[in-house]
Design an enzyme around this catalytic site. Sequence first.
Site, PDB file in Angstrom:
ATOM      1  N   ALA B  14       0.826  -1.208   0.000  1.00  9.99           N
ATOM      2  CA  ALA B  14       0.000   0.000   0.000  1.00  9.99           C
ATOM      3  C   ALA B  14       0.860   1.257   0.000  1.00  9.99           C
ATOM      4  CB  ALA B  14      -0.932  -0.006   1.212  1.00  9.99           C
ATOM      5  N   CYS B  45       2.722 -12.224   0.147  1.00 10.27           N
ATOM      6  CA  CYS B  45       1.986 -13.411  -0.303  1.00 10.27           C
ATOM      7  C   CYS B  45       2.909 -14.487  -0.851  1.00 10.27           C
ATOM      8  CB  CYS B  45       0.983 -13.039  -1.392  1.00 10.27           C
ATOM      9  SG  CYS B  45      -0.098 -11.695  -0.913  1.00 10.27           S
ATOM     10  N   VAL B  83       8.272   4.020  13.139  1.00 12.88           N
ATOM     11  CA  VAL B  83       7.572   5.209  13.637  1.00 12.88           C
ATOM     12  C   VAL B  83       6.923   4.834  14.963  1.00 12.88           C
ATOM     13  CG1 VAL B  83       5.686   6.832  13.221  1.00 12.88           C
ATOM     14  CG2 VAL B  83       7.238   6.197  11.353  1.00 12.88           C
TER      15      VAL B  83
END
Lengths: 455, 455
Positions: B14, B45, B83
């Site tokens: 993404a 995957c 983060v």
Amino acid sequence: MAKERVLIVGGDAAGMSAAGQIRKLLPDAEITVYERSGYSSYSACGIPYFIAGLVEPETRLVVRTPEEFLQKQNIVVKVRHEVLSLDPDGGTVLVRDLESGREFRDSWDRLLIATGASPAVPPVEGAKAEGIFTLSTLETGIAARRYVDKFRPRHAVVIGGGYIGLEMAEAFACVRGMKVTLLDKSPQVMNTFDADMAELIASAIRGIGTALRLGEGLVGFGTEGGRIRSVITEHGEIETEMVIMGLGVRPNSGLAGDAGLKLSVRDSIFADETMATSRPGIWAAGDCASTTHLMTGKPFWVALGTVANKMGRVAGISMGGGRAAFPGVYGTAMSKHCGLEVARTGLTEREAEENGFRSVSSVIRTKTRAGYYPGAETMHVKLVGEEGSGRLLGGQIVGGQGSAKRVDIIATALAGGMTVNNLLELDLGYAPPFSMAWDPVQIAGRELLKKTGGE
Amino acid sequence: MAKERVLIVGGDAAGMSAAGQIRKLLPDAEITVYERSGYSSYSACGIPYFIAGLVEPETRLVVRTPEEFLQKQNIVVKVRHEVLSLDPDGGTVLVRDLESGREFRDSWDRLLIATGASPAVPPVEGAKAEGIFTLSTLETGIAARRYVDKFRPRHAVVIGGGYIGLEMAEAFACVRGMKVTLLDKSPQVMNTFDADMAELIASAIRGIGTALRLGEGLVGFGTEGGRIRSVITEHGEIETEMVIMGLGVRPNSGLAGDAGLKLSVRDSIFADETMATSRPGIWAAGDCASTTHLMTGKPFWVALGTVANKMGRVAGISMGGGRAAFPGVYGTAMSKHCGLEVARTGLTEREAEENGFRSVSSVIRTKTRAGYYPGAETMHVKLVGEEGSGRLLGGQIVGGQGSAKRVDIIATALAGGMTVNNLLELDLGYAPPFSMAWDPVQIAGRELLKKTGGE
């Protein structure tokens, strides 16, 4: 009350699909099918694979025999019976028993014409020689197979680079190990594809070892003792031991035309969505019948087993008093040539232009599976869309294993009236053995979107 | 004017899809991606196939390296940077360099959270033993692969009969030749399938030689010298040399939740069609983000590579000022277990009932290809439709080669809002090496039509 009499002319996919539906809806009707050949309900599409030797024996191509139809569904199938003419006013057909030569009349309350299509045979010298085959019926397939088994030809010429041509070239070259020359007067193979996609097919065919001679018309045949010896073309002579003619087929609409039924495009028998002809009480279905091209809205004719089955089902339901429609087709078709899969649906770029669409297109090259997964093969997708609206108009696929059936995504999207954006939003299946994370069809969609407007 | 600063937390499907789109739309923006693992943009995957040994080396799973992102797209990818927190009011993130341990703040004008999902780990004894693996990142996949190469285990227990479980059982049993026990506390494998279809999958798994223990919960692990020795279940102890935990994943939404962003179903980060979160200037995409189930209209969460890629593209276009939407999913998913292909889309019968649909269903058994064509394999299709309206609600497929990708026909039909009748009218591709004359999906549709009303 006398039993309803249903007559069906032609006992293959469309005719027998219809017969089955009619039996369900009219349990008491007398259903009689006249079939000119010696077989009922066989897969004509399987004939190339029978000739190749991939399917044994030929009876495996027969879905159901006349005996089974009689026992299981009380449907009388008379093979080797040819319907010579029909009299719509009197409600009768004239039938010839091809075994005995006897002719007789039979009457109908409801009639289905499912006479199929016949291969085009060019009027050239020597076309009747032994060793030249057109594949129209299972009998002609059996004859071709016997010829191969008997003479073991080392070389064959396949005339016509369409679906049958591709499949027969595969049968000979990739299964039988023969040398093959594929001849077509057109400058490209597969005329239902755009030239750019056809060129991918052509180069794959050449890569597999078949000699491809395009833009070269057939002139005649050289024979010796009644047997094929060579194919004479505009540019020379090709010595060979066997010839398959795959020059396309034409609807068998003579019977209907002679009886005054309305004909449609390419002399197919006009049939509406319910498969009713122009004459009440008479329906038509299968390779002899017209339909509508759902992208253009125009009358269309195509000879394909899957369409014949669907038309037959709808004709049968209609004839039995039920409600069903066969609204038309998108021209979906597919084929295989050795390791190469090809498929198309909707409009090609050329067809889109011819039909007045302002079209744009994308061609992408990607993989059938995740690139890292074993067996991932190259796959090309071409999408055609309408400029401005972004509506999908069609698609073509050429690639390795797993490519062709993806045409169903496009065919379904066309039926849904989808745009390129809709295509990108589709929630298609993904796992590395089956696809890239974006299905190749959607990768082509992303390219197309740049042209129709968007991203 | 200062350059626009775009920060992306998470450098996988993404995040990197978004980064690429942003770069196209904002050529001058400074784009920085912080990725906790050591790799950017890899195919999670593909990890089972890497462990199986079907893919070599692991770098083949990496689509693009940080160096390539920098060179080709001027995107800075900082791997091994985590983060720790984000301050929406101040527009900053706190980042830790996992190599040096140094912590620093970085600021954004636009922020994408693409933190993915993490495997669920049950709080049982011994779960940290050597030889027990959860497959979350490429690093964990590499560790599992090294373990297999080093210890050559003869037996493995796979815990969880979902997609990962099936794929890992395949990797061990069918590729590595190991003995496998597949354990699930649920009474069926593949909970996203109806029980009848799951039973077909289960019996195929058993047929292939994997010991299937269903309805049997995990209690703990027996260890020896810190290494796995057995799996302790409710019903006994299974000696083993390796364990894969495939107990599902959970969205990594802690960062977002702590910063006060709205969460959605299953604690995924709420995102709208443009992938915008509840907070202006912050977007979310991929396995951490929510979406909509397009059959139910309800919030939905699913962790899948194909969805993450599509969400990432839309998030990137949105962040770049363009227009794109990710309206939602139909829950399409597929997998492979040795020769068996499985796929599903839309609603199962159970899900349809749970969501208040009056549903009917059909299950058919047919062949992947023409029955006479070599390699034709058994294929089951289940379709779920709405009683009365005949609208398609979903489909499930279990079968041999060529089965699974047919789910795309159903997924596309769902997107088109099609009825069973529409499905039957589809002009799908047919040739004997690829299909029956009626595609199996349409054969299931014919059966379903009898129940929704019709023929």
